[in-house]
Design an enzyme around this catalytic site. Structure first.
Site, PDB file in Angstrom:
ATOM      1  N   GLU A 273      80.506  20.477 -17.806  1.00  0.00           N
ATOM      2  CA  GLU A 273      79.304  20.815 -17.024  1.00  0.00           C
ATOM      3  C   GLU A 273      79.679  22.021 -16.187  1.00  0.00           C
ATOM      4  OE1 GLU A 273      76.434  19.395 -17.237  1.00  0.00           O
ATOM      5  OE2 GLU A 273      76.815  17.458 -18.173  1.00  0.00           O
ATOM      6  N   CYS A 307      74.465  24.105  -9.118  1.00  0.00           N
ATOM      7  CA  CYS A 307      74.644  24.664 -10.468  1.00  0.00           C
ATOM      8  C   CYS A 307      73.288  25.073 -11.020  1.00  0.00           C
ATOM      9  CB  CYS A 307      75.322  23.651 -11.372  1.00  0.00           C
ATOM     10  SG  CYS A 307      74.541  22.041 -11.322  1.00  0.00           S
TER      11      CYS A 307
END
Ligand code: NAD
Length: 519
Positions: A273, A307
């Site tokens: 990720e 993110c």
């Protein structure tokens, strides 16, 4: 800019708050030294709120890493055959402990990561939500039954736990990302060894303590979870340990580039990720009020340190001035400051490195033709020289300058314009990262095109909602340099298990597949 002065807490206030919140979660800093640890290195924990040192805790040694993985591997032997619903019961208990300590954990998240209180509580809520999801999942780890081509045969698949799961996490979601991985890994039958960000080890100690409490309450083997505070070297020792079957790593693209080949070289599995560079298209039919609210939360929330933070705005030329002016106006009303103060919406950057990266990116954007419309100023520098508060920046860019293709982990929103929708999609997909994306439109053709195979190339693709703030029910993750991993909801659990295909012959014959005759 709406920042007020002299409202940062004192160093002592911050230390007391951290100590109290930790104590309520069952952590005394002295007890955080693993028993028998030969650690000599200390990890200095600072709060981004005023830059003060909150604590110094022992970092895990190479020996601690080996011991934690060995203990997890031993605990796996029984855990893998514990019925999944019984494993779910442990996660249910853990979820209750999280409910009880929601404010304590949120306080630690604010202290260590600098998130405003409401976002910090939201992060803990996400942990609670994923526990609930995992408990349900513990009764739904389904395999398929397929039609066999042979008479008297049955084909099916069974799912088994993978083994020790190493979880490496980033500073900006210090607890939720670990919980996504851990709640699901545990119901799937895997032990977890966690290497939290070196910037947020206190929240990690608190999480470990609350999970261990749930283990004790359910008479579960405590070796199923360990936390290893430390930096990159601790992470490297963990990923190189051949007893870790899965490495789930969250962080920058740089980190993923190092981790992926190392784990692949020993045929370990990875779930990555990594960074995002998220864009939103604003089309002429968009509801501009709604779009501006979505844009401001996604671009300036968490001080640009998600993110999924919105970093690129691609606006139709006919509404570009209006949208840009309205975003700039909204930015001018955002209160920046102590994340514990009510009404503050933008807390600090995690540290000086982020501030330097922001300054450098703004410089590069301007020298390549960008126009800084607002933001970029630093606040509280005199009273707290080691804390970095900045106004979110809005920069009009002529087009695809190289800086637009980079993720700068700070609040900078680049604005570009388009004429045709296809051109907007091309602009949108031109970056190497592929995490979150959005379109603001009321034109069904545009909305559906954006979601189609010819549309956004990201793992998260939204309509009339910003890029950040995902729910746990969907699979979370992104494509391209974001790493391809999926966590949390939907069938993301499959990454934590291995699949066996079973053929069962209940006939008295032994027919071969594909009509093969043998003897
Ligand atoms: P980072 O890459 O500096 O560190 C992340 C973690 O990796 C830390 O625990 C660090 O110690 C560890 N690490 C670094 N190098 C390593 C190595 N060679 N081997 C093993 N471990 C190593 O990231 P950060 O600054 O903490 O977080 C910000 C970044 O994380 C941003 O790029 C952001 O987009 C990304 N992020 C992605 C997601 C996602 O779900 N896609 C979520 C949160 C953050």
């Amino acid at each position: 800019m709406g920042h007020g002065h002299s409202e940062l807490p004192s160093i002592d206030q911050v230390r007391d708050r951290a100590g109290d919140a930790l104590a309520r979660c069952g952590v005394t800093l002295r007890s955080s030294l693993q028993e028998g640890s030969d650690s000599v290195a200390l990890l200095t924990v600072r709060t981004p709120i005023n830059g003060a040192v909150v604590a110094e805790i022992p970092a895990a040694s190479a020996g601690d890493v080996q011991a934690a993985v060995a203990a997890a591997a031993e605990a796996f032997i029984d855990w893998r055959v514990t019925p999944a619903p019984a494993r779910g019961e442990v996660v249910r208990r853990f979820g209750e402990n999280l409910r009880e300590h929601k404010n304590d954990l949120a306080e630690l998240v604010t202290l260590e990561a600098g998130k405003i209180e409401s976002e910090a509580r939201g992060e803990v809520q996400e942990m609670i939500d994923v526990c609930d999801f995992a408990v349900g999942l513990s009764r739904q780890l389904y395999g398929l039954t397929m039609a066999s081509e042979r008479p008297g045969h049955r084909l099916m698949e069974t799912w088994h736990p993978l083994g020790v799961t190493a979880v490496i996490t980033a500073f900006n979601f210090p607890v939720a990302v670990w919980a996504w991985n851990t709640a699901i890994a545990l119901v799937c039958g895997n032990p977890v060894v966690w290497k939290p960000s070196e910037q947020t080890p206190l929240t990690a100690l608190a999480c470990d303590s609350l999970l261990k409490k749930a283990f004790a309450e359910t008479r579960t083997d405590p070796r199923l979870h360990s936390v290893l505070p430390g930096g990159r070297a601790v992470g490297e020792a963990l990923i190189d340990d051949t007893r870790t079957a899965l490495v789930s790593a969250t962080g920058s693209v740089r980190m993923g580039r190092e981790v992926a080949p190392r784990v692949a070289a020993r045929f370990g599995k990875t779930l990555l990720e990594l960074g995002g560079n998220n864009g939103a298209i604003v089309a002429p039919t968009a509801d501009i009020d709604l779009a501006v609210r979505g844009i401001v939360f996604a671009a300036a929330g968490t001080a640009g340190q998600r993110c999924t933070t919105l970093r690129r705005l691609i606006v139709h030329e006919s509404i570009a001035d209006e949208v840009t002016e309205r975003v700039a106006k909204a930015y001018s009303t955002l209160r920046i400051g102590n994340p514990f103060s009510s009404g503050v919406l933008v807390g600090p950057l995690i540290g000086g490195t982020s501030y330097d990266a922001m300054k450098a990116a703004l410089q590069q954007a301007q020298s390549s033709g960008g126009e800084l419309l607002c933001g970029g100023e630093r606040h509280y520098a005199e009273e707290a020289p080691d804390a970095y508060y900045v106004s979110p920046a809005l920069v009009r860019m002529p087009g695809q300058e190289p800086i637009v293709h980079e993720e700068t982990f700070a609040p900078i929103l680049y604005v570009m314009t388009y004429t045709e929708f296809d051109e907007a999609i091309a602009l949108h997909n031109a970056v190497p990262q592929g995490l979150a994306s959005a379109v603001f439109t009321n034109d069904v053709r545009e909305a559906e095109t954006f979601l189609s195979a010819a549309g956004s190339d990201c793992g998260i693709t939204n309509v009339n909602i910003g890029t950040s703030g995902a729910e746990i029910g969907g699979a979370f993750g992104g494509e391209k340099h974001t790493g391809g991993g999926r966590e949390s909801g939907s069938d993301a659990w499959k990454a934590y298990m291995r699949r066996a295909t079973n053929t069962i012959n209940y006939s008295r014959e032994l027919p071969l597949a594909q009509g093969v005759e043998f003897g």
